[in-house]
Design an enzyme around this catalytic site. Structure first.
Site, PDB file in Angstrom:
ATOM      1  N   GLU A 166       6.026   4.649  -2.055  1.00 40.55           N
ATOM      2  CA  GLU A 166       6.650   5.468  -3.043  1.00 40.55           C
ATOM      3  C   GLU A 166       7.542   6.789  -2.677  1.00 40.55           C
ATOM      4  OE1 GLU A 166       3.650   4.238  -6.709  1.00 40.55           O
ATOM      5  OE2 GLU A 166       3.792   6.197  -6.373  1.00 40.55           O
ATOM      6  N   GLU A 343       0.543  -2.013  -6.044  1.00 40.07           N
ATOM      7  CA  GLU A 343      -0.224  -1.171  -7.129  1.00 40.07           C
ATOM      8  C   GLU A 343       0.090  -1.600  -8.544  1.00 40.07           C
ATOM      9  OE1 GLU A 343       0.157   3.061  -6.862  1.00 40.07           O
ATOM     10  OE2 GLU A 343      -0.100   3.122  -4.646  1.00 40.07           O
TER      11      GLU A 343
END
Length: 436
Positions: A166, A343
């Site tokens: 991320e 995720e």
């Protein structure tokens, strides 16, 4: 799509990150990270919580590996703490830290679980931040050397290596909004950080491949579709801009060798000749983290999202169909390698009552998101695995220990792990696919 049916080769996994679970912040030769520094600044984290102890995973490695095995998963995604293996982010390596990850990888393999490694999950060595952090191009060069050494060290023992988790969070939350470490609030710094993160990814892939690392390599991005609240031009324009800054700002350089352009989009001032070719290295996989959609309302005050399926303890709308929308959109827009959902998870108000944690909303969240994933795969999107976030409750960054995403409840006072109902559900789902 009410029945969950995935291919026999589909990988089922669970994920964590180093700073959120390891603890032992000043043990084993580990150097300080930006999160060690940031979390100790009063007022930055709820209740003044830090990752000093977290889930004490560093000392509880073997029993936590047994915990992972008890789920029946095929794969485990974890991150390496850069300052644990190279305390200053350059120069000397810490053999004691490297040996910890050797034990982790070997322990997973001994239990029949494929290790999936993330090199950077936000815990930059503080020594590098002191020299400019990700705003400095030098950090990208140091990261490439770190990646090369770790790639050679772990090599064929791991199933994949991801460079970054991320980068949007590092850039925006850490260097524009100041909510995450290192706590900077500067849009120009954010743009430079985002570029150097992407550049470091490309340099790392080049370095690992040049060293002969043949492990599948990729990156993990958090992504969301952007939904205009109404069909008004203002809402549609806002949705396009939000999507460009959240998704395309990272996908376009990786797959199209350019940043998105437009009158409302910024320009980064540190791009050098050849950078885009470096960033756009061929990847063996793309990891996608999905939690919610971007709800875009230009009205004042903004129109609220419908929240038909409620919100999590994070205040995030539960919108499973957004995973389908996102996957189909990027499938149309780019030529992609195989995808892993690296995720996806739900923060609940979880408590242990008579030895049990009833977390039905989390089970509903998992089921509906897997249904959306199944629909995207039926539409032609090549998804090869799913990692639930997270294995266990942990340090949830600026939320401290208030938010619980885990399949296992953690009593932080005693470090007792308790399987939630969702852990049993996930185990059953995996077993059904393995033996069905």
């Amino acid at each position: 799509m009410n029945t969950l049916t995935f291919p026999p080769t589909f990988q089922w996994g669970v994920a964590t990150s180093a700073y959120q679970i390891e603890g032992a912040a000043q043990e084993g030769g580990r150097g300080p990270s930006i999160w060690d520094t940031y979390s100790h600044i009063p007022g930055k984290v709820v209740h003044g919580d830090t990752g000093d102890v977290a889930c004490d995973h560093y000392h509880r490695l073997e029993t936590d590996l047994d915990l992972i095995q008890s789920l029946g998963v095929d794969a485990y995604r974890f991150s390496i703490a850069w300052p644990r293996v190279q305390p200053l982010g350059q120069g000397a390596w810490n053999e004691e830290g490297l040996a910890f990850y050797d034990r982790l990888v070997d322990g997973l393999r001994a239990r029949g679980i494929a290790p999936h490694v993330t090199l950077y999950h936000w815990d930059l060595p503080q020594a590098l931040q002191d020299q400019g952090g990700w705003e400095s191009r030098d950090t990208a060069v140091h990261f490439a050397e770190y990646a090369r050494v770790m790639g050679l060290r772990l090599g064929e023992r791991v199933a994949s290596i991801c460079t970054h988790n991320e980068p949007w969070c590092t850039a925006v939350l850490g260097n524009e909004q100041g909510r995450f470490a290192p706590g900077i609030q500067d849009t120009r710094v954010m743009l430079r950080v985002a570029h150097h993160l992407l550049l470091s990814h490309g340099l790392a892939l080049q370095a690992m491949r040049a060293a002969g690392v043949s492990t599948p390599l990729g990156i993990v991005l958090n992504q969301s579709p952007a939904t205009p609240a109404t069909n008004s031009p203002a809402d549609r324009a806002l949705a396009e801009r939000e999507y460009a800054q959240f998704v395309r700002w990272y996908m376009d350089p990786l797959f199209l060798k350019q940043y998105p352009q437009g009158p409302d989009l910024p320009v980064c001032d540190v791009v050098q000749a050849g950078d885009m070719d470096t960033i756009a290295q061929p990847m063996d996989f793309l990891g996608i983290n999905y939690y919610m959609r971007l709800w875009c309302s230009a009205a004042t005050p903004p129109l609220p999202a419908p929240n038909a399926m409620g919100v999590s303890e994070m205040g995030w709308e539960v919108y499973p169909h957004g995973l389908y929308e996102l996957l189909c959109q990027i499938h149309r827009d780019y030529t992609l390698p195989p995808i892993f959902i690296t995720e996806n998870g739900f923060a609940g108000a979880d408590t242990v009552v008579d030895g049990r944690v009833v977390d039905t909303p989390r089970i509903d969240y998992m089921r509906t998101h897997l249904q959306a994933l199944q629909a995207a795969m039926a539409a032609g999107v090549n998804v090869q695995g799913f990692f639930y976030w997270s294995l266990m409750d942990n340090f949830e960054w600026d939320s401290g220990y208030d938010k619980r995403f885990g399949l296992f409840h953690v009593d932080y006072a005693t470090q007792t792990r308790t399987a939630k109902d969702s852990a049993h559900w996930y185990h059953g789902l995996i077993a059904a696919h393995r033996h069905g």
